[in-house]
Design a protein around this motif. Structure first.
Motif, short mmCIF file in Angstrom:
data_model
loop_
_atom_site.label_atom_id
_atom_site.label_comp_id
_atom_site.label_asym_id
_atom_site.label_seq_id
_atom_site.Cartn_x
_atom_site.Cartn_y
_atom_site.Cartn_z
N LEU A 118 10.79 -1.04 0.73
CA LEU A 118 10.96 -1.56 2.09
C LEU A 118 10.17 -0.73 3.10
O LEU A 118 9.42 -1.27 3.91
N ASP A 119 10.36 0.58 3.06
CA ASP A 119 9.75 1.43 4.08
C ASP A 119 8.28 1.71 3.85
O ASP A 119 7.53 1.88 4.81
N TYR A 120 7.85 1.77 2.60
CA TYR A 120 6.45 2.07 2.32
C TYR A 120 5.60 0.83 2.08
O TYR A 120 4.39 0.88 2.20
N GLY A 121 6.25 -0.28 1.75
CA GLY A 121 5.51 -1.51 1.49
C GLY A 121 5.63 -2.53 2.60
O GLY A 121 4.63 -2.96 3.18
N LEU A 122 6.86 -2.91 2.91
CA LEU A 122 7.08 -4.01 3.86
C LEU A 122 7.00 -3.59 5.32
O LEU A 122 6.39 -4.29 6.14
N ARG A 123 7.61 -2.48 5.65
CA ARG A 123 7.66 -2.05 7.06
C ARG A 123 6.26 -1.93 7.70
O ARG A 123 6.07 -2.41 8.83
#
Length: 186
Positions: A118-123
């Motif tokens: 979530l934090d390294y890919g999507l955000r």
């Protein structure tokens, strides 16, 4: 009153992620906001993969994003990344397709080893699309989800923190500054 679009990025018809999206749509609606769910797997594959925004169904989906004040991105995690279906859709949005919007990234998966997707890919993608406010991402473990008929039950271990994240999202929709949403004061 804010309109919220819950985007389900799972390619599976029996997806827990899609059922979580439906549950969040229901909760947001019950809180007094207008909410609807966009199931990306229902879009026609060829126009979607070809980024054909002239296709009526793809164009309607892009318009739903444009019209929403808030976006919930619900995705399963596969191979330590958010779904390719969601990536394909996000890639065809205009450069600032999330401009002025509050966004809640949410994922489901089998292991906490995938939380950082979530934090390294999507955000970073959400930020590049110009989101006004990205609230704390939330990861739901598959073992905390129980499917009953067409609904999903979320165990207390995840239900309580999920409710906190939804409250943050609700404040972000109302334009409450980021630090205030997180409970920080100046």
């Amino acid at each position: 009153m804010s309109d919220v679009l819950v985007i389900s990025g799972s390619p599976s018809r029996t997806s827990k992620t899609e059922r979580v999206g439906a549950e969040l749509t229901r909760r947001i609606t019950e809180s007094g906001r207008a909410a609807e769910q966009l199931r990306l797997r229902a879009l026609p594959a060829e126009p979607l993969l070809g980024a054909d925004t002239d296709d009526p169904e793809v164009a309607a989906a892009v318009q739903q994003v444009a019209a929403a004040d808030g976006i919930v991105l619900a995705t399963p995690v596969y191979k330590a990344a958010y779904s390719g279906l969601l990536k394909t859709f996000l890639d065809l949005l205009p450069q600032f397709g999330f401009g002025g919007k509050a966004v809640l990234p949410l994922a489901t998966g089998g292991s906490t080893a995938h939380v950082l997707a979530l934090d390294y890919g999507l955000r970073p993608v959400v930020h590049s699309l110009g989101a006004r406010h990205v609230v704390q991402s939330f990861f739901l473990l598959d073992k905390h989800l129980t499917i009953t008929a067409d609904r999903v039950e979320i165990s207390a271990e995840s239900a309580v923190p999920l409710q906190d994240v939804l409250a943050q999202f609700d404040k972000a929709l109302d334009g409450v500054p980021h630090d205030a949403v997180l409970g920080r004061t100046a």
